[in-house]
Motif scaffolding. Structure first.
Motif, PDB file in Angstrom:
ATOM      1  N   GLY A   1       8.200  11.493   8.140  1.00 47.13           N
ATOM      2  CA  GLY A   1       8.129  12.071   6.799  1.00 47.13           C
ATOM      3  C   GLY A   1       7.510  13.449   6.757  1.00 47.13           C
ATOM      4  N   ALA A   2       6.754  13.809   7.803  1.00 51.90           N
ATOM      5  CA  ALA A   2       6.113  15.123   7.838  1.00 51.90           C
ATOM      6  C   ALA A   2       7.071  16.227   8.264  1.00 51.90           C
ATOM      7  CB  ALA A   2       4.906  15.089   8.770  1.00 51.90           C
ATOM      8  N   ILE A   3       8.336  15.884   8.542  1.00 59.59           N
ATOM      9  CA  ILE A   3       9.322  16.939   8.809  1.00 59.59           C
ATOM     10  C   ILE A   3      10.365  17.007   7.694  1.00 59.59           C
ATOM     11  CG2 ILE A   3       8.949  16.746  11.290  1.00 59.59           C
ATOM     12  CD1 ILE A   3      11.673  15.408  11.544  1.00 59.59           C
TER      13      ILE A   3
ATOM     14  N   ASN B   1      -5.373  10.401   4.532  1.00 58.72           N
ATOM     15  CA  ASN B   1      -5.841  11.048   5.762  1.00 58.72           C
ATOM     16  C   ASN B   1      -5.354  10.368   7.032  1.00 58.72           C
ATOM     17  OD1 ASN B   1      -7.449  13.307   6.737  1.00 58.72           O
ATOM     18  ND2 ASN B   1      -8.780  11.784   7.659  1.00 58.72           N
ATOM     19  N   ILE B   2      -4.287   9.587   6.952  1.00 56.83           N
ATOM     20  CA  ILE B   2      -3.810   8.919   8.165  1.00 56.83           C
ATOM     21  C   ILE B   2      -3.053   9.872   9.091  1.00 56.83           C
ATOM     22  CG2 ILE B   2      -1.586   8.099   7.220  1.00 56.83           C
ATOM     23  CD1 ILE B   2      -2.201   5.414   8.707  1.00 56.83           C
ATOM     24  N   VAL B   3      -2.377  10.879   8.531  1.00 58.42           N
ATOM     25  CA  VAL B   3      -1.568  11.781   9.363  1.00 58.42           C
ATOM     26  C   VAL B   3      -2.423  12.599  10.330  1.00 58.42           C
ATOM     27  CG1 VAL B   3       0.052  13.715   9.337  1.00 58.42           C
ATOM     28  CG2 VAL B   3       0.316  11.855   7.685  1.00 58.42           C
ATOM     29  N   PRO B   4      -3.567  13.183   9.906  1.00 55.22           N
ATOM     30  CA  PRO B   4      -4.382  13.922  10.878  1.00 55.22           C
ATOM     31  C   PRO B   4      -4.988  13.053  11.976  1.00 55.22           C
ATOM     32  CG  PRO B   4      -4.958  14.554   8.625  1.00 55.22           C
ATOM     33  CD  PRO B   4      -4.089  13.333   8.534  1.00 55.22           C
ATOM     34  N   VAL B   5      -5.141  11.759  11.719  1.00 55.43           N
ATOM     35  CA  VAL B   5      -5.777  10.863  12.679  1.00 55.43           C
ATOM     36  C   VAL B   5      -4.775  10.277  13.665  1.00 55.43           C
ATOM     37  CG1 VAL B   5      -7.018   8.659  12.907  1.00 55.43           C
ATOM     38  CG2 VAL B   5      -7.681  10.298  11.123  1.00 55.43           C
TER      39      VAL B   5
ATOM     40  N   MET C   1       0.841  -1.200   0.000  1.00 52.82           N
ATOM     41  CA  MET C   1       0.000   0.000   0.000  1.00 52.82           C
ATOM     42  C   MET C   1       0.873   1.246   0.000  1.00 52.82           C
ATOM     43  SD  MET C   1      -1.314  -0.261   3.977  1.00 52.82           S
ATOM     44  CE  MET C   1      -1.091  -2.047   4.110  1.00 52.82           C
ATOM     45  N   ILE C   2       0.288   2.336  -0.458  1.00 48.62           N
ATOM     46  CA  ILE C   2       0.920   3.655  -0.430  1.00 48.62           C
ATOM     47  C   ILE C   2       0.188   4.504   0.597  1.00 48.62           C
ATOM     48  CG2 ILE C   2       1.317   5.782  -1.740  1.00 48.62           C
ATOM     49  CD1 ILE C   2       1.455   3.938  -4.271  1.00 48.62           C
ATOM     50  N   LEU C   3       0.929   5.217   1.431  1.00 41.72           N
ATOM     51  CA  LEU C   3       0.350   6.136   2.404  1.00 41.72           C
ATOM     52  C   LEU C   3       0.776   7.555   2.057  1.00 41.72           C
ATOM     53  CD1 LEU C   3       0.606   3.288   3.882  1.00 41.72           C
ATOM     54  CD2 LEU C   3       0.598   4.606   6.018  1.00 41.72           C
ATOM     55  N   GLU C   4      -0.189   8.424   1.842  1.00 42.06           N
ATOM     56  CA  GLU C   4       0.120   9.830   1.595  1.00 42.06           C
ATOM     57  C   GLU C   4       0.510  10.491   2.921  1.00 42.06           C
ATOM     58  OE1 GLU C   4      -2.710  10.790  -2.250  1.00 42.06           O
ATOM     59  OE2 GLU C   4      -3.474  11.284  -0.253  1.00 42.06           O
ATOM     60  N   ILE C   5       1.647  11.201   2.918  1.00 36.64           N
ATOM     61  CA  ILE C   5       2.132  11.840   4.139  1.00 36.64           C
ATOM     62  C   ILE C   5       2.017  13.355   4.052  1.00 36.64           C
ATOM     63  CG2 ILE C   5       4.101  12.126   5.701  1.00 36.64           C
ATOM     64  CD1 ILE C   5       2.810   9.313   5.682  1.00 36.64           C
ATOM     65  N   GLN C   6       2.573  13.938   3.012  1.00 37.00           N
ATOM     66  CA  GLN C   6       2.426  15.385   2.847  1.00 37.00           C
ATOM     67  C   GLN C   6       2.672  15.758   1.398  1.00 37.00           C
ATOM     68  OE1 GLN C   6       5.347  17.539   5.227  1.00 37.00           O
ATOM     69  NE2 GLN C   6       6.934  17.224   3.729  1.00 37.00           N
ATOM     70  N   GLY C   7       2.183  16.943   1.031  1.00 39.24           N
ATOM     71  CA  GLY C   7       2.365  17.432  -0.336  1.00 39.24           C
ATOM     72  C   GLY C   7       1.576  16.617  -1.338  1.00 39.24           C
ATOM     73  N   GLU C   8       1.746  16.945  -2.590  1.00 36.76           N
ATOM     74  CA  GLU C   8       1.089  16.225  -3.684  1.00 36.76           C
ATOM     75  C   GLU C   8       2.100  15.263  -4.284  1.00 36.76           C
ATOM     76  OE1 GLU C   8      -0.769  14.309  -5.879  1.00 36.76           O
ATOM     77  OE2 GLU C   8      -2.083  15.799  -4.951  1.00 36.76           O
TER      78      GLU C   8
ATOM     79  N   ASN D   1      10.070  21.183   3.420  1.00 34.57           N
ATOM     80  CA  ASN D   1       9.550  22.356   4.110  1.00 34.57           C
ATOM     81  C   ASN D   1       8.417  22.024   5.074  1.00 34.57           C
ATOM     82  OD1 ASN D   1       7.281  21.909   2.566  1.00 34.57           O
ATOM     83  ND2 ASN D   1       7.648  23.592   1.142  1.00 34.57           N
ATOM     84  N   ARG D   2       8.155  20.718   5.287  1.00 31.68           N
ATOM     85  CA  ARG D   2       7.193  20.205   6.257  1.00 31.68           C
ATOM     86  C   ARG D   2       5.736  20.416   5.861  1.00 31.68           C
ATOM     87  NH1 ARG D   2       9.644  21.127  12.340  1.00 31.68           N
ATOM     88  NH2 ARG D   2      11.848  21.211  11.750  1.00 31.68           N
ATOM     89  N   LYS D   3       5.451  21.011   4.737  1.00 29.94           N
ATOM     90  CA  LYS D   3       4.057  21.206   4.346  1.00 29.94           C
ATOM     91  C   LYS D   3       3.794  20.726   2.919  1.00 29.94           C
ATOM     92  CE  LYS D   3       2.824  24.985   7.480  1.00 29.94           C
ATOM     93  NZ  LYS D   3       1.859  24.179   8.258  1.00 29.94           N
ATOM     94  N   THR D   4       4.536  21.252   1.966  1.00 26.42           N
ATOM     95  CA  THR D   4       4.217  20.964   0.565  1.00 26.42           C
ATOM     96  C   THR D   4       5.193  20.011  -0.115  1.00 26.42           C
ATOM     97  OG1 THR D   4       5.431  22.942  -0.180  1.00 26.42           O
ATOM     98  CG2 THR D   4       3.068  23.186   0.292  1.00 26.42           C
ATOM     99  N   THR D   5       6.313  19.707   0.515  1.00 27.56           N
ATOM    100  CA  THR D   5       7.254  18.767  -0.091  1.00 27.56           C
ATOM    101  C   THR D   5       6.590  17.400  -0.243  1.00 27.56           C
ATOM    102  OG1 THR D   5       9.162  19.911   0.865  1.00 27.56           O
ATOM    103  CG2 THR D   5       9.496  17.623   0.165  1.00 27.56           C
ATOM    104  N   PRO D   6       6.581  16.820  -1.457  1.00 26.06           N
ATOM    105  CA  PRO D   6       5.910  15.533  -1.645  1.00 26.06           C
ATOM    106  C   PRO D   6       6.640  14.407  -0.914  1.00 26.06           C
ATOM    107  CG  PRO D   6       6.246  16.670  -3.745  1.00 26.06           C
ATOM    108  CD  PRO D   6       7.080  17.374  -2.725  1.00 26.06           C
ATOM    109  N   VAL D   7       5.918  13.764  -0.011  1.00 25.67           N
ATOM    110  CA  VAL D   7       6.458  12.646   0.754  1.00 25.67           C
ATOM    111  C   VAL D   7       5.379  11.576   0.862  1.00 25.67           C
ATOM    112  CG1 VAL D   7       7.438  11.866   2.949  1.00 25.67           C
ATOM    113  CG2 VAL D   7       7.937  14.177   2.114  1.00 25.67           C
ATOM    114  N   PHE D   8       5.770  10.338   0.627  1.00 28.78           N
ATOM    115  CA  PHE D   8       4.836   9.232   0.815  1.00 28.78           C
ATOM    116  C   PHE D   8       5.582   8.034   1.376  1.00 28.78           C
ATOM    117  CE2 PHE D   8       6.650   8.615  -3.337  1.00 28.78           C
ATOM    118  CZ  PHE D   8       6.731   7.244  -3.527  1.00 28.78           C
ATOM    119  N   GLU D   9       4.828   7.135   1.979  1.00 28.71           N
ATOM    120  CA  GLU D   9       5.368   5.873   2.461  1.00 28.71           C
ATOM    121  C   GLU D   9       4.864   4.747   1.573  1.00 28.71           C
ATOM    122  OE1 GLU D   9       4.295   5.021   6.467  1.00 28.71           O
ATOM    123  OE2 GLU D   9       5.052   6.927   7.267  1.00 28.71           O
TER     124      GLU D   9
END
Length: 321
Positions: free
Chosen positions: A187-189, A176-180, A153-160, A192-200
């Motif tokens: 990966g959320a750091i 939506n796993i990060v807000p929960v 599976m792929i998990l979206e962490i931040q950015g597009e 730039n911690r907001k828009t840099t594309p990062v996924f697991e």
């Protein structure tokens, strides 16, 4: 995991801990000498997940990425050195599970993790040491695996990040796993911690050869998508619909006495009101119709302080991202 795979994984760990970037151990930088993105391949965020180590070994020794990089820099980053050292000293599932981290899960960092009050925690010290490298990244893949048998599976962490994972042979997408979740995933750091594309990616079960193959191929595709290496026609990219699981909530045991009703398979289709956990006094029921995401391979979690699993709404099929 066969003997050859064990040897590759151990040798890659021993090599990486002797490798430094700007004085930081466990970081290997492949520099093309040409302008381009700084991309990260981060591994062993959890020490008992060796898919990342064999992926780096494959890229360096089989693929010879240092000869094929076309632009920018590629950073191979071993996130949790000390816990991974303990993983190699473990001889059973229970020991390996116990050595997933030392003080705090690197994917559950405290919200104010940069405060000096956490400096006694091994993983916080490591995150702070790696922060100057993390801040260089323009995009990253964080390689994981699951203790329970599971499809990748792929998990979206931040950015597009969809442009970075397109074409991978992974059809399940977790949103939506990060807000929960509790705390902050490592990966959320990155960037730039907001828009840099990062996924697991969760490549499969921990020491399964299929998980190793998935992690290697997926990382190759990621690096192709970033333009860091040339496209390889021998790897067929898979354009496919995604089954999307939107995480809505999680299960946290109120006491260490609680146990799941059974070991649930990954993506188990739960029904609202279904009994899923119990102790002598208090049962827990599924809050809505949906799916279990990342259930453990036992009837209790590896750490009572963390989520036992996540709950998603009913999955939906989408043709493209």
């Amino acid at each position: 995991m066969n003997l050859s795979e064990k040897e590759k994984i151990k040798s890659m760990f021993e090599s990486l801990i002797q490798t430094h970037y700007q004085g930081i151990p466990g970081v290997k930088c492949i520099d093309s000498g040409k302008e381009g993105p700084n991309v990260g391949v981060t591994i062993n965020t959890h020490a008992n997940e060796p898919s990342g180590l064999i992926t780096v070994w494959s890229l360096l020794h089989s693929y010879k990425i240092q000869e094929k990089i076309t632009r920018g820099k590629i950073f191979f980053i071993l996130n949790n050195i000390e816990a991974t050292r303990l993983y190699f000293q473990s001889n059973s599932f229970e020991e390996k599970r116990a050595h997933r981290f030392i003080d705090v899960n690197m994917n559950r960092l405290p919200d104010d993790w940069e405060s000096p009050k956490y400096d006694e925690l091994s993983e916080v010290r490591r995150a702070k040491k790696l922060l100057p490298v993390y801040q260089l990244l323009d995009g990253a893949i964080d390689i994981h695996s699951t203790e329970n048998k599971s499809e990748p599976m792929i998990l979206e962490i931040q950015g597009e990040a969809s442009e970075y994972f397109k074409g991978m042979h992974i059809e399940k997408l977790i949103r939506n796993i990060v807000p929960v979740q509790i705390g902050i995933p490592i990966g959320a750091i990155y960037g730039n911690r907001k828009t840099t594309p990062v996924f697991e990616i969760e490549s499969g079960s921990h020491e399964d050869g299929k998980a190793f193959a998935c992690a290697i191929e997926s990382t190759r595709i990621f690096l192709e998508n970033t333009g860091s290496i040339p496209s390889d026609l021998s790897i067929e990219k898979n354009e496919h619909p995604y089954e999307v699981f939107n995480v809505e909530s999680s299960l946290i045991f109120p006491s260490s006495r609680h146990r799941l009703e059974k070991v649930y398979p990954s993506f188990y289709p739960m029904k609202k009101g279904e009994a899923i956990a119990f102790d002598q006094e208090l049962s827990i029921y599924a809050p809505f119709d949906g799916h279990m995401v990342l259930p453990p391979a036992a009837t209790f979690p590896s750490d009572i302080r963390e989520e036992v699993m996540f709950f998603s709404s009913p999955s939906q099929m989408i043709d493209h991202l």
